[in-house]
Design a protein around this motif. Structure first.
Motif, PDB file in Angstrom:
ATOM      1  N   LYS A 136      -1.462  48.941 -31.163  1.00 26.22           N
ATOM      2  CA  LYS A 136      -2.173  49.457 -29.890  1.00 26.22           C
ATOM      3  C   LYS A 136      -3.134  48.510 -29.599  1.00 26.22           C
ATOM      4  CE  LYS A 136       0.166  54.024 -29.097  1.00 26.22           C
ATOM      5  NZ  LYS A 136      -0.200  55.099 -28.664  1.00 26.22           N
ATOM      6  N   THR A 137      -3.142  47.190 -29.320  1.00 26.26           N
ATOM      7  CA  THR A 137      -4.421  46.222 -29.368  1.00 26.26           C
ATOM      8  C   THR A 137      -5.294  46.517 -28.048  1.00 26.26           C
ATOM      9  OG1 THR A 137      -2.972  44.634 -28.230  1.00 26.26           O
ATOM     10  CG2 THR A 137      -3.292  44.526 -30.718  1.00 26.26           C
ATOM     11  N   ASP A 138      -4.508  47.173 -27.035  1.00 22.80           N
ATOM     12  CA  ASP A 138      -5.439  47.762 -26.142  1.00 22.80           C
ATOM     13  C   ASP A 138      -6.501  48.637 -26.218  1.00 22.80           C
ATOM     14  OD1 ASP A 138      -3.170  49.305 -26.477  1.00 22.80           O
ATOM     15  OD2 ASP A 138      -3.487  50.391 -24.480  1.00 22.80           O
ATOM     16  N   GLN A 139      -6.230  49.259 -27.626  1.00 23.53           N
ATOM     17  CA  GLN A 139      -7.407  50.109 -27.893  1.00 23.53           C
ATOM     18  C   GLN A 139      -8.559  49.523 -28.613  1.00 23.53           C
ATOM     19  OE1 GLN A 139      -7.505  53.924 -27.591  1.00 23.53           O
ATOM     20  NE2 GLN A 139      -5.948  53.609 -26.123  1.00 23.53           N
ATOM     21  N   GLU A 141     -10.947  47.220 -27.877  1.00 22.22           N
ATOM     22  CA  GLU A 141     -12.296  47.205 -27.291  1.00 22.22           C
ATOM     23  C   GLU A 141     -12.904  48.530 -27.297  1.00 22.22           C
ATOM     24  OE1 GLU A 141     -14.273  45.932 -22.968  1.00 22.22           O
ATOM     25  OE2 GLU A 141     -12.335  45.282 -23.587  1.00 22.22           O
ATOM     26  N   GLU A 142     -12.117  49.610 -26.905  1.00 17.29           N
ATOM     27  CA  GLU A 142     -12.824  51.001 -27.083  1.00 17.29           C
ATOM     28  C   GLU A 142     -13.025  51.335 -28.418  1.00 17.29           C
ATOM     29  OE1 GLU A 142     -11.010  55.452 -25.915  1.00 17.29           O
ATOM     30  OE2 GLU A 142     -10.261  53.722 -25.092  1.00 17.29           O
TER      31      GLU A 142
END
Length: 269
Positions: A136-139, A141-142
């Motif tokens: 889940k690369t969208d996580q 930055e967070e």
């Protein structure tokens, strides 16, 4: 297991067994022991609820070194770790949801409430790790913001990110540069809370640099790994490091070869 047998067990001995199994990476033993620890905690909780319903003092029940919520949380935590290490990500996520929400326990005192918050934080941390590992690369930055806010999680966090790099297409070079100074400080202090995390970070980073063609950076990381593996007396890690160094020997500087030979000499002495 019968309640009479469960109540005779020593919970802190089971905790120690789980910690030793973790160090030896015996995931099946962790699963078995954590099941027993959970059954123990459940048995004691039911006994306390029974005493309370009868208006009897809880002192008539089993007295434990820690708050009961600790044993509930620790059993779920260790079971989740074992599932994650075995690649059983759905089961690991289920365990995280359990120790993320322990506030349902009745009769929590101040220590218990604090432990509830600590396990909730661990669940949040480990869920980030799990999400990164499954791609889940969208996580990402967070997660980086989280690591900046909680630097004590930096080593295991970056270790997980580098593991994920080898499973999924991820470019984390700029991210690693962001934390370069902190890792320099880790290496200089030699006071890592868990040296295995520092070793894993250096090893995965060496492989990452090698694949990207940054041979000088890879060799520097390998030398760090060799030193750490030698100090921890881990023969398996030491052999892996040697193989990795030898694969890049023709790219090494004279100084890097000298450092490598110094470690080998120290091993033979």
């Amino acid at each position: 297991m019968r309640s009479s047998i469960l109540k005779s067990l020593k919970p802190d001995i089971m905790v120690e067994m789980l910690e030793n199994a973790f160090l030896s990476e015996n995931w099946d033993r962790i699963l078995n022991t954590s099941d027993i620890l959970f059954s123990y905690a459940q048995c004691i909780y039911e006994e306390r609820q029974d005493l309370k319903s009868k208006g009897l003092p809880l002192s008539l029940g089993v007295v434990m070194p820690h708050s009961l919520v600790y044993y509930f949380g620790f059993s779920h935590l260790m079971r989740g770790i074992a599932h994650q290490k075995q690649g059983h990500y759905n089961q690991a996520r289920e365990c995280m949801s359990k120790y993320a929400d322990l506030g349902w326990l009745d009769g929590l005192d101040e220590e218990g409430l604090q432990l509830v918050e600590e396990f909730r934080f661990l669940a949040k941390t480990n869920l980030y790790t799990l999400d990164i590992l499954v791609g889940k690369t969208d996580q990402l930055e967070e997660y980086v913001v989280f690591l900046q806010d909680y630097p004590e999680e930096l080593l295991p966090g970056l270790d997980s990110i580098l593991q994920a790099v080898f499973r999924h297409v991820m470019n984390v070079y700029e991210l690693l540069r962001t934390f370069a100074q902190q890792f320099t400080e880790f290496g200089e202090s030699r006071e890592e809370a868990n040296p295995s995390y520092y070793y894993n970070y250096c090893y995965y980073l060496a492989v990452y640099h090698k694949r990207a063609g940054r041979h000088s950076e890879a060799l520097e990381c390998i030398l760090q790994c060799i030193i750490l593996a030698h100090k921890s007396h881990n023969d398996g890690d030491f052999r892996n490091c040697m193989a990795l160094f030898e694969s890049l020997r023709d790219r090494a500087t004279e100084e890097q070869i000298r450092q490598y030979q110094e470690v080998l000499t120290a091993v033979l002495e």
